[in-house]
Design a protein around this motif. Sequence first.
Motif, PDB file in Angstrom:
ATOM      1  N   TYR A  55       0.842  -1.185   0.000  1.00 38.29           N
ATOM      2  CA  TYR A  55       0.000   0.000   0.000  1.00 38.29           C
ATOM      3  C   TYR A  55       0.882   1.242   0.000  1.00 38.29           C
ATOM      4  CZ  TYR A  55      -3.794  -3.140   1.251  1.00 38.29           C
ATOM      5  OH  TYR A  55      -4.711  -4.152   1.249  1.00 38.29           O
ATOM      6  N   ASN A  56       0.553   2.167  -0.900  1.00 39.93           N
ATOM      7  CA  ASN A  56       1.279   3.440  -0.956  1.00 39.93           C
ATOM      8  C   ASN A  56       0.579   4.452  -0.060  1.00 39.93           C
ATOM      9  OD1 ASN A  56       3.095   2.449  -2.857  1.00 39.93           O
ATOM     10  ND2 ASN A  56       1.706   2.973  -4.551  1.00 39.93           N
ATOM     11  N   PRO A  57       1.325   5.347   0.553  1.00 39.12           N
ATOM     12  CA  PRO A  57       0.683   6.355   1.412  1.00 39.12           C
ATOM     13  C   PRO A  57      -0.136   7.329   0.570  1.00 39.12           C
ATOM     14  CG  PRO A  57       3.013   6.802   1.200  1.00 39.12           C
ATOM     15  CD  PRO A  57       2.785   5.472   0.553  1.00 39.12           C
ATOM     16  N   ARG A  58      -1.195   7.867   1.176  1.00 39.35           N
ATOM     17  CA  ARG A  58      -2.071   8.817   0.493  1.00 39.35           C
ATOM     18  C   ARG A  58      -1.316  10.137   0.303  1.00 39.35           C
ATOM     19  NH1 ARG A  58      -7.822   9.448   3.064  1.00 39.35           N
ATOM     20  NH2 ARG A  58      -7.922   7.348   2.226  1.00 39.35           N
ATOM     21  N   PRO A  59      -1.432  10.769  -0.877  1.00 42.99           N
ATOM     22  CA  PRO A  59      -0.723  12.035  -1.075  1.00 42.99           C
ATOM     23  C   PRO A  59      -1.314  13.135  -0.194  1.00 42.99           C
ATOM     24  CG  PRO A  59      -2.143  11.563  -2.947  1.00 42.99           C
ATOM     25  CD  PRO A  59      -2.153  10.349  -2.069  1.00 42.99           C
ATOM     26  N   SER A  60      -0.495  14.140   0.075  1.00 44.57           N
ATOM     27  CA  SER A  60      -0.943  15.236   0.939  1.00 44.57           C
ATOM     28  C   SER A  60      -1.927  16.136   0.195  1.00 44.57           C
ATOM     29  CB  SER A  60       0.263  16.052   1.404  1.00 44.57           C
ATOM     30  OG  SER A  60       0.932  16.576   0.265  1.00 44.57           O
ATOM     31  N   LEU A  61      -2.713  16.891   0.939  1.00 42.24           N
ATOM     32  CA  LEU A  61      -3.710  17.780   0.368  1.00 42.24           C
ATOM     33  C   LEU A  61      -3.045  18.966  -0.319  1.00 42.24           C
ATOM     34  CD1 LEU A  61      -6.307  17.869   3.270  1.00 42.24           C
ATOM     35  CD2 LEU A  61      -6.469  16.614   1.141  1.00 42.24           C
ATOM     36  N   VAL A  62      -3.675  19.450  -1.380  1.00 39.64           N
ATOM     37  CA  VAL A  62      -3.184  20.622  -2.090  1.00 39.64           C
ATOM     38  C   VAL A  62      -3.800  21.852  -1.428  1.00 39.64           C
ATOM     39  CG1 VAL A  62      -3.112  21.818  -4.301  1.00 39.64           C
ATOM     40  CG2 VAL A  62      -2.999  19.323  -4.229  1.00 39.64           C
ATOM     41  N   VAL A  63      -2.971  22.710  -0.893  1.00 47.22           N
ATOM     42  CA  VAL A  63      -3.434  23.901  -0.175  1.00 47.22           C
ATOM     43  C   VAL A  63      -2.936  25.126  -0.916  1.00 47.22           C
ATOM     44  CG1 VAL A  63      -3.409  25.092   2.053  1.00 47.22           C
ATOM     45  CG2 VAL A  63      -3.299  22.611   1.980  1.00 47.22           C
ATOM     46  N   ALA A  64      -3.793  26.157  -0.995  1.00 46.54           N
ATOM     47  CA  ALA A  64      -3.408  27.390  -1.681  1.00 46.54           C
ATOM     48  C   ALA A  64      -2.316  28.096  -0.894  1.00 46.54           C
ATOM     49  CB  ALA A  64      -4.619  28.296  -1.823  1.00 46.54           C
ATOM     50  N   LYS A  65      -1.297  28.544  -1.600  1.00 51.82           N
ATOM     51  CA  LYS A  65      -0.188  29.249  -0.941  1.00 51.82           C
ATOM     52  C   LYS A  65      -0.485  30.739  -0.945  1.00 51.82           C
ATOM     53  CE  LYS A  65       3.215  25.854  -2.332  1.00 51.82           C
ATOM     54  NZ  LYS A  65       4.406  25.586  -3.105  1.00 51.82           N
ATOM     55  N   GLY A  66      -0.051  31.433   0.062  1.00 48.45           N
ATOM     56  CA  GLY A  66      -0.219  32.884   0.111  1.00 48.45           C
ATOM     57  C   GLY A  66      -1.562  33.269   0.704  1.00 48.45           C
ATOM     58  N   ASN A  70      -7.862  35.683  -1.457  1.00 47.03           N
ATOM     59  CA  ASN A  70      -7.972  35.927  -2.887  1.00 47.03           C
ATOM     60  C   ASN A  70      -8.810  34.870  -3.598  1.00 47.03           C
ATOM     61  OD1 ASN A  70      -6.396  38.169  -2.621  1.00 47.03           O
ATOM     62  ND2 ASN A  70      -4.495  37.127  -3.179  1.00 47.03           N
ATOM     63  N   LEU A  71      -9.153  33.798  -2.902  1.00 46.98           N
ATOM     64  CA  LEU A  71      -9.956  32.743  -3.532  1.00 46.98           C
ATOM     65  C   LEU A  71     -11.386  33.237  -3.740  1.00 46.98           C
ATOM     66  CD1 LEU A  71      -8.798  29.647  -1.465  1.00 46.98           C
ATOM     67  CD2 LEU A  71      -8.204  30.209  -3.808  1.00 46.98           C
TER      68      LEU A  71
END
Length: 199
Positions: A55-66, A70-71
Motif C-alpha cells: 500500500y502506498n501512502p495517500r498524497p498530501s492535500l493541495v493547499v493554496a499558498k499565500g 484571494n480565492l
Amino acid sequence: MGVAGILASTLTLSGCLGSPTYGTDKTALEQLTDDLGSAVSIGGKEDEAKRNLKYNPRPSLVVAKGDAANLPPPQQSLANRENNPNWVESPEETRKRLREEADANANNPRYQSPLITGKGQGGQLTESEKWEAFRKAKQDAETVDVSARRRSLTEPPAEFRSADTASLSDLGEPEMQKEKRRKKEATEAKNSREWWKLF
C-alpha cells in the motif's frame, strides 16, 4: 432390451456431466468441486496474495499558498426557493400555504380565500360565468402566447405550441366533393373492366 436402455442412459448422463465448460477450462463438475472447496477452505491462495500487497501512502492535500482571501467564494446554490425567484411552487406547497393562511384568518370576517375570490356563491361559478370562462379558455387555446415562459421542463417550448393560422383554418375537401370524385373513379374503373369483356 433393458440392459441396452440402461447402458444408453448411462452414456447420455456421462456425456452431459463431462462436456460443458461454460467459458472456463474446467468441466461443470470440476468447477463445482473447486467452488465448494474454496468456500470451505479457511486459508489459501487469496490470503497469500493479500499478504504480498503493498500500500502506498495517500498524497498530501493541495493547499493554496499565500493569501487565502484571494480565492473566489463558492457558488451559491439555486436549487431552492430562497435563492431562486423563478422556483415554481408545487401544488402541495400551495395547498399547505392556503390552509395556513385560512387558519390564521379564521376569526377575520373580512378575509376571503383566494380560492373563491371572484366566484359566485360558495365558490361555485354561475351559469354566465361558466360560459364566459369557456369562451376565454377557447380564445386562449386559439391564440397561443409564444413569448410565455414554460413553468416546467415537461411542457413543450412555446415555439412548438404555436400553429400556422392557415393550417388551422383549412378544413380539407368537402364530403360532397369526395363522394362525387369517388363515384366518378368507380365508374371509370368499371368501364375499363367492361372493355376487356369483348375478347
